[in-house]
Design an enzyme around this catalytic site. Structure first.
Site, short mmCIF file in Angstrom:
data_model
loop_
_atom_site.label_atom_id
_atom_site.label_comp_id
_atom_site.label_asym_id
_atom_site.label_seq_id
_atom_site.Cartn_x
_atom_site.Cartn_y
_atom_site.Cartn_z
N TRP A 189 3.70 -0.71 -2.20
CA TRP A 189 2.86 0.46 -2.54
C TRP A 189 3.69 1.73 -2.57
O TRP A 189 3.30 2.74 -2.02
CB TRP A 189 1.68 0.61 -1.57
CG TRP A 189 0.88 -0.63 -1.41
CD1 TRP A 189 0.74 -1.38 -0.29
CD2 TRP A 189 0.11 -1.30 -2.43
NE1 TRP A 189 -0.06 -2.46 -0.54
CE2 TRP A 189 -0.46 -2.43 -1.84
CE3 TRP A 189 -0.14 -1.04 -3.79
CZ2 TRP A 189 -1.26 -3.32 -2.55
CZ3 TRP A 189 -0.94 -1.92 -4.49
CH2 TRP A 189 -1.49 -3.04 -3.87
N GLY A 197 -24.33 11.22 -15.48
CA GLY A 197 -24.97 10.02 -16.02
C GLY A 197 -23.94 9.11 -16.68
O GLY A 197 -22.83 8.94 -16.18
N ARG A 247 0.26 15.19 -8.47
CA ARG A 247 0.41 15.71 -7.11
C ARG A 247 1.13 14.68 -6.25
O ARG A 247 1.99 15.03 -5.44
CB ARG A 247 -0.96 16.08 -6.53
CG ARG A 247 -0.88 17.07 -5.37
CD ARG A 247 -0.75 16.40 -4.03
NE ARG A 247 -1.81 15.44 -3.89
CZ ARG A 247 -1.64 14.22 -3.39
NH1 ARG A 247 -0.46 13.83 -2.95
NH2 ARG A 247 -2.64 13.36 -3.34
N SER A 248 0.82 13.41 -6.44
CA SER A 248 1.51 12.37 -5.68
C SER A 248 3.01 12.41 -5.96
O SER A 248 3.83 12.30 -5.05
CB SER A 248 0.96 10.99 -6.05
OG SER A 248 -0.39 10.87 -5.69
N THR A 274 5.87 1.75 4.04
CA THR A 274 4.85 0.69 4.07
C THR A 274 5.43 -0.64 3.58
O THR A 274 6.25 -0.67 2.68
CB THR A 274 3.67 1.12 3.19
OG1 THR A 274 3.10 2.29 3.74
CG2 THR A 274 2.62 0.03 3.10
N ARG A 292 0.80 14.82 3.98
CA ARG A 292 -0.64 14.91 4.21
C ARG A 292 -1.12 16.35 4.09
O ARG A 292 -2.23 16.61 3.64
CB ARG A 292 -0.98 14.41 5.62
CG ARG A 292 -0.97 12.93 5.75
CD ARG A 292 -1.00 12.52 7.21
NE ARG A 292 -0.76 11.11 7.33
CZ ARG A 292 -0.27 10.53 8.42
NH1 ARG A 292 0.02 11.25 9.48
NH2 ARG A 292 -0.09 9.23 8.45
N GLY A 301 1.03 -1.68 7.27
CA GLY A 301 0.40 -0.53 6.64
C GLY A 301 0.10 0.54 7.66
O GLY A 301 0.95 1.38 7.95
N GLU A 333 -1.36 7.54 2.96
CA GLU A 333 -0.95 8.59 3.91
C GLU A 333 -1.87 8.63 5.12
O GLU A 333 -2.22 9.68 5.63
CB GLU A 333 -0.95 9.95 3.21
CG GLU A 333 -0.11 9.98 1.98
CD GLU A 333 1.29 10.49 2.24
OE1 GLU A 333 1.60 10.87 3.38
OE2 GLU A 333 2.09 10.47 1.29
N PRO A 370 4.33 -5.06 2.89
CA PRO A 370 3.15 -5.89 2.59
C PRO A 370 2.32 -6.16 3.85
O PRO A 370 1.09 -6.19 3.79
CB PRO A 370 3.75 -7.18 2.04
CG PRO A 370 5.07 -6.78 1.48
CD PRO A 370 5.56 -5.65 2.35
#
Lengths: 255, 390
Positions: free
Chosen positions: B167, B344, B95-96, B137, B248, B142, B368, B139
């Site tokens: 990123w 579990g 999806r990204s 973005t 988004r 952000g 995002e 370093p």
């Protein structure tokens, strides 16, 4: 080349079909889809027209919701659809179904008809041959490979021991197995284009068929659940063990 | 069946979709089941992004599917959302990939690009022949992207860009980078072919999230671009921020896909896992977890669909998308954690999708726009007072 693919709308094959009080499969108000076995036939049809030109027409019989099976085939790339739907067809058996499909197919000239080998709900596996018989054309069944050439179609028919190579002049009917052609995904473009493709919905009267000629000739009297699986057979080591195992494998048609 | 409740569609939200929307959803689901689920455990474990799947996503028609013209599908926003949901039910990484390609790269070219830029890039990007990445973005920039250091200066008719972006999803596999840089006029967007001299990327390794997705650093060292590499249609932060709103919106839906996968897995597991002689689904504490998960899943779906219908009406505001992103990623992460608890010890292995989704959602939670920033965007919308700058 004019290709016809016979398709069926079946209840969601990942679930257990529900039966009505008359023991017939409940087809309305349940999730359903294009029979997965028919997707191989649609794919074979699409590959044929991609190689030879022409169009793929989907022909189906079923309740109105069966149009979604046709739309699925159209979104894979088929060109047009015909759905025969009529209250008188409820509970139609294999022969009645074949009569209706044959009548719907014969309205236009065609070169090859593709079908699945059997439906995933009824499993009679007799409709393809019956349609070919009614149309008076050769039936090449259980094709694991299909080659459509000039004026003829050649298949490899899957058998228990291997395969037979069979050729027949066209027009002909070919039923395909899951080895014939891996079906393509319906694309988003195909889905959006399917909206504008021509689709006909026909009644028995439109086909000139008298309801009496397609009335069911059989009735389901009762249903018995399949027996639960018993324990397996353990073949003890010793004289005759090998022969027994070989017998079992032959019985299972593995060798 | 009519009278029974479908645990996976408790509120019959399916009925609110058009036939075409359902068909598109089913087509993407079939692709995910056939092409992504069989391989995802391996790709996640080996940190591999399978290029052949990207080609399949293009063939399916997903890349830029909500854009009009230039080889794009022109589907509505709800269909795009449903596609994001089904993809993310597979893995957030895919999806990204689709979000970055369609919403962050193709969208600004479609909206702000020249005719020549649209003709040159969009059809090839829709076909998946050109992979895009989005460089905003840095370093040290952000949540406050306007503090970026990357800058572009005029040199004759050329532009020369320097800076570092961090990123960046798809960075290492991209053919085209949409890079936002400061200029004398304000922030502008540049279409930077990744084979430009001075442009390099470094993939970020040792991630424990989005492992089946490429994340990179972009380094631009005096990259010289022709004058027509700049997007002519926008100056200022509203350019990149409008792209983020687009992406988004897809996340609002996508998060519900990951959540659905976790819920479905937990429900099936709870019904089969027997302790003290009965399925753990029969214990009240498990039922409370499952009920809470179902409530949030259905609310999140309704929220996503509502925002989708508003987007199709052309009235969706960025603050409303923030509400969706804030809620749906938060509840998806909670659902994933509850599912992991129901499973579990099995919940920590890749045999089940749950911890993979859970780890992926940790990224989705902050990328995002972090949860905190979206909260403050809502705060500002409610009060008229901005709480997130100096």
């Amino acid at each position: 080349m004019d290709v016809v693919v016979l398709v069926k709308y079946v209840p969601d094959p990942t679930g257990t079909p529900k039966l009505g009080e008359d023991f017939l499969v409940v087809r309305e108000g349940t999730d359903g889809t294009l029979d997965p076995g028919d997707e191989y036939a649609v794919e074979a049809g699409l590959r044929t027209v991609e190689a030879h030109g022409g169009e793929v027409t989907l022909v189906s019989m079923g309740p109105e919701v069966a149009m979604s099976a046709i739309r699925k085939g159209l979104s894979m790339g088929a060109h047009r659809g015909v759905l025969v739907t009529d209250p008188a067809l409820r509970g139609a058996d294999a022969l009645a179904t074949a009569r209706v499909l044959a009548a719907a197919v014969s309205r236009r000239p065609f070169d090859v008809i593709f079908t699945g080998s059997e439906s995933t709900d009824g499993y009679t596996g007799t409709v393809p041959m019956a349609v070919a018989g009614l149309l008076g054309i050769p039936a090449l069944t259980f094709a694991r490979k299909v080659e459509v050439g000039e004026g003829a179609v050649r298949i490899e028919r899957q058998t228990d021991l291997g395969y037979d190579v069979i050729e027949a002049p066209i027009p002909a009917l070919v039923s395909v197995t899951a080895s014939a052609a891996e079906p393509r995904y319906a694309t988003l473009k195909g889905i959006m284009a399917a909206k504008s493709k021509p689709v006909e919905q026909l009644s028995l009267a439109d086909l000139g068929l008298d309801p009496a000629t397609v009335a069911p000739t059989q009735r389901v009297l009762g249903i018995t659940p399949a027996p639960s699986k018993g324990a397996g057979e353990i073949v003890q080591d010793g004289d005759g063990a090998v022969a027994r195992i070989v017998d079992l494998l032959v019985e299972a048609k593995v060798i | 069946m009519g009278a029974e409740i479908d645990p996976l569609d408790f509120l019959e939200i399916d009925r609110l979709l058009t036939e075409e929307e359902r068909e598109i959803r089913d087509a993407v689901r079939a692709f995910v089941e056939g092409e992504i689920l069989p391989g995802i455990e391996g790709w996640f474990e080996s940190a591999t992004f399978p290029r052949e799947v990207a080609k399949g996503l293009a063939d399916l028609g997903l890349l830029g599917m909500h854009l009009e013209g230039y080889g794009c599908l022109g589907a509505n926003a709800v269909s795009y959302g449903l596609a994001c949901l089904e993809l993310e039910a597979g893995d957030s990484g895919f999806r990204s990939f689709v979000s970055v390609q369609g919403s962050l790269c193709m969208f600004p070219i479609r909206r702000y690009g020249s005719d020549e830029q649209k003709e040159r890039w969009l059809p090839a990007m829709a076909r998946g022949e050109v992979i895009g990445c989005f460089g905003l973005t840095e370093p040290d920039a952000g949540s406050d992207p306007a503090s970026m250091r990357t800058h572009a200066r005029r040199d004759g008719s050329d532009w020369v860009i320097s800076g570092t972006k961090m990123w960046i999803t798809n960075g290492g596999i991209a053919d085209l980078a949409v890079v936002w840089a400061k200029t004398d006029e304000g922030v502008r967007g540049f279409l930077v072919p990744t084979d430009s001299p001075g442009f390099s990327t470094h993939d970020i390794h040792r991630k424990l999230s989005l492992r089946a997705s490429v994340t990179s650093e972009l380094v631009l060292d005096e990259v010289r671009l022709p004058g027509d590499a700049v997007l002519p249609g926008v100056v200022g932060m509203k350019g990149p921020l409008s792209c983020l709103t687009e992406a988004r919106y897809g996340i609002v839906w996508g998060a519900m896909g990951a959540a659905r996968s976790c819920f479905e897995t937990a429900l099936n597991y709870a019904k089969e896992r027997v302790q003290w002689g009965r399925p753990i689904a029969g214990f009240q504490l498990t039922q409370r977890k499952l009920a809470d998960m179902a409530v949030e899943l259905n609310k999140g779906m309704l929220l996503a669909l509502h925002l989708g219908r508003m987007k199709d009406e052309g009235r969706l505001k960025p603050q409303q998308v923030s509400m969706g992103k804030l809620n749906n990623v938060r509840v998806a992460l909670e659902i994933a954690r509850e599912a992991r608890a129901i499973l579990g010890a099995n919940g920590i292995t890749l045999e089940y999708p749950v911890i993979r989704h859970m780890n992926n959602l940790e990224s989705v939670y902050t990328y995002e726009g972090t949860n905190e920033i979206h909260t403050l965007i809502l705060g500002e919308a409610l009060t008229g007072l901005r709480a997130y700058d100096r």
